[in-house]
Design a protein around this motif. Structure first.
Motif, short mmCIF file in Angstrom:
data_model
loop_
_atom_site.label_atom_id
_atom_site.label_comp_id
_atom_site.label_asym_id
_atom_site.label_seq_id
_atom_site.Cartn_x
_atom_site.Cartn_y
_atom_site.Cartn_z
N CYS A 9 0.71 -1.08 -0.05
CA CYS A 9 0.01 0.03 -0.16
C CYS A 9 0.70 1.26 0.17
N ILE A 10 1.73 1.22 0.90
CA ILE A 10 2.76 2.38 0.93
C ILE A 10 3.69 2.73 -0.40
N THR A 11 3.99 1.40 -0.77
CA THR A 11 4.75 1.42 -2.08
C THR A 11 4.00 1.92 -3.11
N GLY A 12 2.69 1.47 -3.37
CA GLY A 12 1.89 2.13 -4.30
C GLY A 12 1.57 3.36 -4.45
N PHE A 13 1.63 4.07 -2.93
CA PHE A 13 1.16 5.33 -2.84
C PHE A 13 2.43 6.17 -3.40
N LEU A 14 3.75 5.66 -2.97
CA LEU A 14 4.79 6.39 -3.43
C LEU A 14 5.15 6.36 -4.56
N LEU A 15 4.87 5.13 -5.39
CA LEU A 15 4.98 5.04 -6.77
C LEU A 15 4.13 6.19 -7.55
N LEU A 16 2.90 6.10 -7.04
CA LEU A 16 1.89 7.02 -7.68
C LEU A 16 2.49 8.54 -7.62
N TRP A 17 2.82 8.70 -6.39
CA TRP A 17 3.25 10.24 -5.92
C TRP A 17 4.48 10.65 -6.92
N SER A 18 5.38 9.85 -6.93
CA SER A 18 6.53 10.02 -7.71
C SER A 18 6.08 10.11 -9.07
N CYS A 19 5.43 9.38 -9.65
CA CYS A 19 4.97 9.47 -11.16
C CYS A 19 4.27 10.83 -11.47
N ALA A 20 3.39 11.24 -10.39
CA ALA A 20 2.68 12.51 -10.65
C ALA A 20 3.81 13.76 -10.38
N THR A 71 15.10 10.59 -8.74
CA THR A 71 15.54 9.99 -7.51
C THR A 71 14.40 9.29 -6.85
N ARG A 72 13.16 10.41 -6.74
CA ARG A 72 11.87 9.86 -5.99
C ARG A 72 11.51 8.85 -6.84
N LEU A 73 11.24 9.01 -8.28
CA LEU A 73 10.67 7.72 -8.97
C LEU A 73 11.62 6.37 -8.71
N LEU A 74 12.87 6.65 -8.76
CA LEU A 74 13.80 5.50 -8.65
C LEU A 74 13.71 5.02 -7.21
#
Length: 146
Positions: A9-20, A71-74
């Motif tokens: 859940c946290i990883t999915g949120f951080l991935l969406l946030w970094s893509c945005a 780096t946020r996305l990576l």
């Protein structure tokens, strides 16, 4: 909730946030034209002072901002791949964001040309970046990352 479910859940949120964020940075610095910013001013969505601030952002700050987005996305991708590299990558991202925030708020006085809501949003983004670092450290130490 199990630690593994919480991790995803946290990883999915951080991935969406970094893509945005990567999309916002790409649009703002690589795709948006002066006409776009002028239209936002004419629509009352941003002030002319903020449009002038954006136009005057130095190239080195744009480069650091692009590096922070990368780096946020990576870091998010590393979390998704269960890689322990997430922690150092997110740590670099936090350092870059702190440089951007220091320059923006203390050197360039961006707070004088943006709304209070935008200031709060910037603080929230800084906090999320710090939380990503802390979470990736926790995940590494908990054995969720290898």
């Amino acid at each position: 909730m199990s630690p593994l479910v919480l991790h995803w859940c946290i990883t999915g949120f951080l991935l969406l946030w970094s893509c945005a964020y990567a999309g916002l940075v790409t649009f703002s610095f690589l795709l948006a034209s002066p006409e776009h910013w002028a239209r936002l001013v004419s629509e009352g969505r941003i002030s002319q002072a903020y449009a002038d601030y954006i136009a005057a952002i130095p190239a080195w700050v744009i480069a650091i901002t692009c590096a922070a987005a990368a780096t946020r996305l990576l870091g998010a991708i590393a979390l998704a791949c269960c890689s322990a590299l997430a922690y150092p990558v997110y740590a670099v991202s936090l350092v870059l964001v702190c440089i951007i925030m220091f320059r923006g708020f203390f050197i360039a006085d961006v707070a004088s040309v943006i709304s209070t809501d935008q200031v709060v949003l910037e603080i929230a983004f800084l906090a999320l970046t710090a939380l990503a670092v802390l979470y990736s450290l926790y995940a590494r130490n908990a054995g969720l990352l290898r």
